[in-house]
Design an enzyme around this catalytic site. Sequence first.
Site, PDB file in Angstrom:
ATOM      1  N   CYS A 113       0.820  -1.230   0.000  1.00 31.80           N
ATOM      2  CA  CYS A 113       0.000   0.000   0.000  1.00 31.80           C
ATOM      3  C   CYS A 113       0.846   1.268   0.000  1.00 31.80           C
ATOM      4  O   CYS A 113       0.319   2.361  -0.233  1.00 31.80           O
ATOM      5  CB  CYS A 113      -0.941  -0.003   1.200  1.00 31.80           C
ATOM      6  SG  CYS A 113      -1.888  -1.508   1.323  1.00 31.80           S
ATOM      7  N   HIS A 258      -3.230   6.895   2.708  1.00 28.93           N
ATOM      8  CA  HIS A 258      -3.687   5.597   2.192  1.00 28.93           C
ATOM      9  C   HIS A 258      -5.056   5.316   2.803  1.00 28.93           C
ATOM     10  O   HIS A 258      -5.260   5.505   4.009  1.00 28.93           O
ATOM     11  CB  HIS A 258      -2.667   4.513   2.565  1.00 28.93           C
ATOM     12  CG  HIS A 258      -3.178   3.137   2.344  1.00 28.93           C
ATOM     13  ND1 HIS A 258      -3.771   2.758   1.160  1.00 28.93           N
ATOM     14  CD2 HIS A 258      -3.204   2.036   3.147  1.00 28.93           C
ATOM     15  CE1 HIS A 258      -4.141   1.492   1.255  1.00 28.93           C
ATOM     16  NE2 HIS A 258      -3.813   1.032   2.449  1.00 28.93           N
ATOM     17  N   ASN A 288     -10.364  -0.191   0.264  1.00 30.05           N
ATOM     18  CA  ASN A 288      -8.906  -0.099   0.290  1.00 30.05           C
ATOM     19  C   ASN A 288      -8.373  -0.671  -1.019  1.00 30.05           C
ATOM     20  O   ASN A 288      -8.466  -1.873  -1.256  1.00 30.05           O
ATOM     21  CB  ASN A 288      -8.401  -0.897   1.501  1.00 30.05           C
ATOM     22  CG  ASN A 288      -6.881  -0.918   1.601  1.00 30.05           C
ATOM     23  OD1 ASN A 288      -6.182  -0.597   0.650  1.00 30.05           O
ATOM     24  ND2 ASN A 288      -6.375  -1.311   2.761  1.00 30.05           N
TER      25      ASN A 288
HETATM   26  O1  UT7 Z   1      -3.905  -1.528   3.516  1.00 27.42           O
HETATM   27  C1  UT7 Z   1      -3.139  -2.248   4.411  1.00 27.42           C
HETATM   28  C2  UT7 Z   1      -3.289  -1.768   5.770  1.00 27.42           C
HETATM   29  N1  UT7 Z   1      -4.400  -2.445   6.410  1.00 27.42           N
HETATM   30  C3  UT7 Z   1      -4.998  -1.853   7.403  1.00 27.42           C
HETATM   31  O2  UT7 Z   1      -4.701  -0.732   7.718  1.00 27.42           O
HETATM   32  C4  UT7 Z   1      -6.041  -2.609   8.198  1.00 27.42           C
HETATM   33  C5  UT7 Z   1      -5.901  -2.269   9.665  1.00 27.42           C
HETATM   34  N2  UT7 Z   1      -6.854  -2.973  10.504  1.00 27.42           N
HETATM   35  C6  UT7 Z   1      -8.181  -2.658  10.506  1.00 27.42           C
HETATM   36  O3  UT7 Z   1      -8.617  -1.804   9.767  1.00 27.42           O
HETATM   37  C7  UT7 Z   1      -9.043  -3.345  11.527  1.00 27.42           C
HETATM   38  O4  UT7 Z   1      -8.238  -4.091  12.407  1.00 27.42           O
HETATM   39  C8  UT7 Z   1     -10.112  -4.283  10.898  1.00 27.42           C
HETATM   40  C9  UT7 Z   1     -11.176  -3.454  10.186  1.00 27.42           C
HETATM   41  C10 UT7 Z   1      -9.488  -5.243   9.918  1.00 27.42           C
HETATM   42  C11 UT7 Z   1     -10.801  -5.065  11.996  1.00 27.42           C
HETATM   43  O5  UT7 Z   1     -11.381  -4.171  12.951  1.00 27.42           O
HETATM   44  P1  UT7 Z   1     -11.124  -4.372  14.518  1.00 27.42           P
HETATM   45  O6  UT7 Z   1     -11.896  -3.331  15.207  1.00 27.42           O
HETATM   46  O7  UT7 Z   1      -9.636  -4.386  14.703  1.00 27.42           O
HETATM   47  O8  UT7 Z   1     -11.783  -5.772  14.762  1.00 27.42           O
HETATM   48  P2  UT7 Z   1     -11.120  -7.088  15.373  1.00 27.42           P
HETATM   49  O9  UT7 Z   1     -10.310  -7.774  14.354  1.00 27.42           O
HETATM   50  O10 UT7 Z   1     -10.470  -6.729  16.674  1.00 27.42           O
HETATM   51  O11 UT7 Z   1     -12.418  -7.944  15.676  1.00 27.42           O
HETATM   52  C12 UT7 Z   1     -13.391  -7.532  16.647  1.00 27.42           C
HETATM   53  C13 UT7 Z   1     -14.561  -8.487  16.594  1.00 27.42           C
HETATM   54  C14 UT7 Z   1     -14.127  -9.953  16.661  1.00 27.42           C
HETATM   55  O12 UT7 Z   1     -15.118 -10.661  17.397  1.00 27.42           O
HETATM   56  P3  UT7 Z   1     -14.881 -11.020  18.946  1.00 27.42           P
HETATM   57  O13 UT7 Z   1     -13.636 -11.847  18.965  1.00 27.42           O
HETATM   58  O14 UT7 Z   1     -14.715  -9.698  19.641  1.00 27.42           O
HETATM   59  O15 UT7 Z   1     -16.131 -11.755  19.311  1.00 27.42           O
HETATM   60  C15 UT7 Z   1     -14.146 -10.405  15.242  1.00 27.42           C
HETATM   61  O16 UT7 Z   1     -14.372 -11.799  15.094  1.00 27.42           O
HETATM   62  O17 UT7 Z   1     -15.246  -8.369  15.347  1.00 27.42           O
HETATM   63  C16 UT7 Z   1     -15.320  -9.637  14.709  1.00 27.42           C
HETATM   64  N3  UT7 Z   1     -15.219  -9.391  13.277  1.00 27.42           N
HETATM   65  C17 UT7 Z   1     -16.303  -9.154  12.506  1.00 27.42           C
HETATM   66  N4  UT7 Z   1     -17.614  -9.097  12.773  1.00 27.42           N
HETATM   67  C18 UT7 Z   1     -18.459  -8.826  11.760  1.00 27.42           C
HETATM   68  C19 UT7 Z   1     -14.115  -9.318  12.502  1.00 27.42           C
HETATM   69  N5  UT7 Z   1     -14.439  -9.054  11.240  1.00 27.42           N
HETATM   70  C20 UT7 Z   1     -15.791  -8.939  11.216  1.00 27.42           C
HETATM   71  C21 UT7 Z   1     -16.723  -8.663  10.198  1.00 27.42           C
HETATM   72  N6  UT7 Z   1     -18.040  -8.611  10.503  1.00 27.42           N
HETATM   73  N7  UT7 Z   1     -16.344  -8.440   8.911  1.00 27.42           N
END
Ligand code: UT7
Length: 389
Positions: A113, A258, A288
């Site tokens: 990215c 980005h 993205n």
């Molecule tokens: O371009 C390259 C650079 N990439 C990035 O900058 C990405 C950076 N990371 C992010 O943007 C975020 O970490 C994400 C959007 C990918 C994820 O958001 P988050 O707030 O960090 O969520 P998480 O991974 O900590 O997950 C929180 C909860 C989990 O459930 P539990 O364990 O709390 O019960 C996940 O299983 O959300 C759940 N979850 C979802 N629920 C519904 C994860 N993905 C999803 C989903 N829909 N798509």
Amino acid sequence: MKYAHIIGWGHYLPKQILTNDEIASEVDTNHEWIFTRTGISSRRIADKSETAATLAFEAAARALTRANIHPSEVDLIIVATSTPEYIFPSTASQVQSYLGAENAGAFDLSAACSGFVYALDMATQAIGTGSVRNAIVIGAEVMSRVLDWKDRGTCILFGDGAGAVVLQGSSIPGGVLASTMHADGSGGNLLSLPAVYHNPIPALGEEFLSQNGTTKNTIDMQGRQVFRFASRVVPESIMEVAEKANWNLDEIDLVVPHQANVRIIESVSKKIGIPMSKFFMNVNHAGNTSAASIPIALCEAVDAGRLRPNDNVVFVGFGGGLTWSAAAVNWLVLPSEKQPRFLDHEWRRMRYVFARQRAKLRQWSRQIGARLAGSPTPDASLKDGKNKK
Ligand code: UT7
């Protein structure tokens, strides 16, 4: 010719829109979660005939029209991409052929990215040394082809598209004034994509992949850790590049980051004290698009009237590698040296059709030459912008 000015810009988004609700009909997620956690509502998806090269060509053609220069005046084409159709020929070489840019060198750059900002720096340096006058820098991705559409942690995030700028050397101060590039390979496992994606080797296949520790040929991401990394390096990068350009932070008129997640940028805004209104975001409808996200957002910012002559703009990229990079640009669009001609756009499109026909003729004449010389006929099977999938 010390300064590299952006004299043209263009972007291309595929027509097909994929909404959060549509994804939610396939995997366990919902619009509310995706929108509140990322800011994304929809993204564009390339159709079967589109590749990184065809998207890149469309963006580059628009940028050349805006710059009002002919493809033969281009000295260098760099495409930042993680989703090329081929390792070689490079996507940039394909674009060179589609444009008929007969005097240009061409290569791809891989920095995930951060790729567009890295490539902008490479082209700026080449212009600074005097070896290049006009360069096209492109970010182009078909992320939809490297996603595991069952992995809700990644498939909701990414989209397809391309953006391009034309850089021109000038003695007038301005343009790309400073840039920074960083990498930390120890974090490579946090965001990765194995190299066997578009054309997995049939002879090796799944068995080979599983024996070698992976059956995945799609993106793998530790989202939370990448989020933390981005929230740390983006403010640092903005401060570093502003200092290199001799700007105070309040002299920055616009930041084009980005486009990964609105929450990352909100946290950056708080940390660094630059209001959110100075960050341009389009992740809502583009998702993205990795290396393409900054040039696409730049074009939309210009279209939205967010950049005025003499504005100071910062581009800041971060992502796989890990890599991060920033550029400080004084937005001083130089008046074109030439007047656009009558029906310029139509003439240009016709030229591109001729360029493709000429490339085909060259392939045929090579085949005929090889036959006449009695050597085995090379298989001129490079698909002309048609993906195998
Ligand atoms: O371009 C390259 C650079 N990439 C990035 O900058 C990405 C950076 N990371 C992010 O943007 C975020 O970490 C994400 C959007 C990918 C994820 O958001 P988050 O707030 O960090 O969520 P998480 O991974 O900590 O997950 C929180 C909860 C989990 O459930 P539990 O364990 O709390 O019960 C996940 O299983 O959300 C759940 N979850 C979802 N629920 C519904 C994860 N993905 C999803 C989903 N829909 N798509």
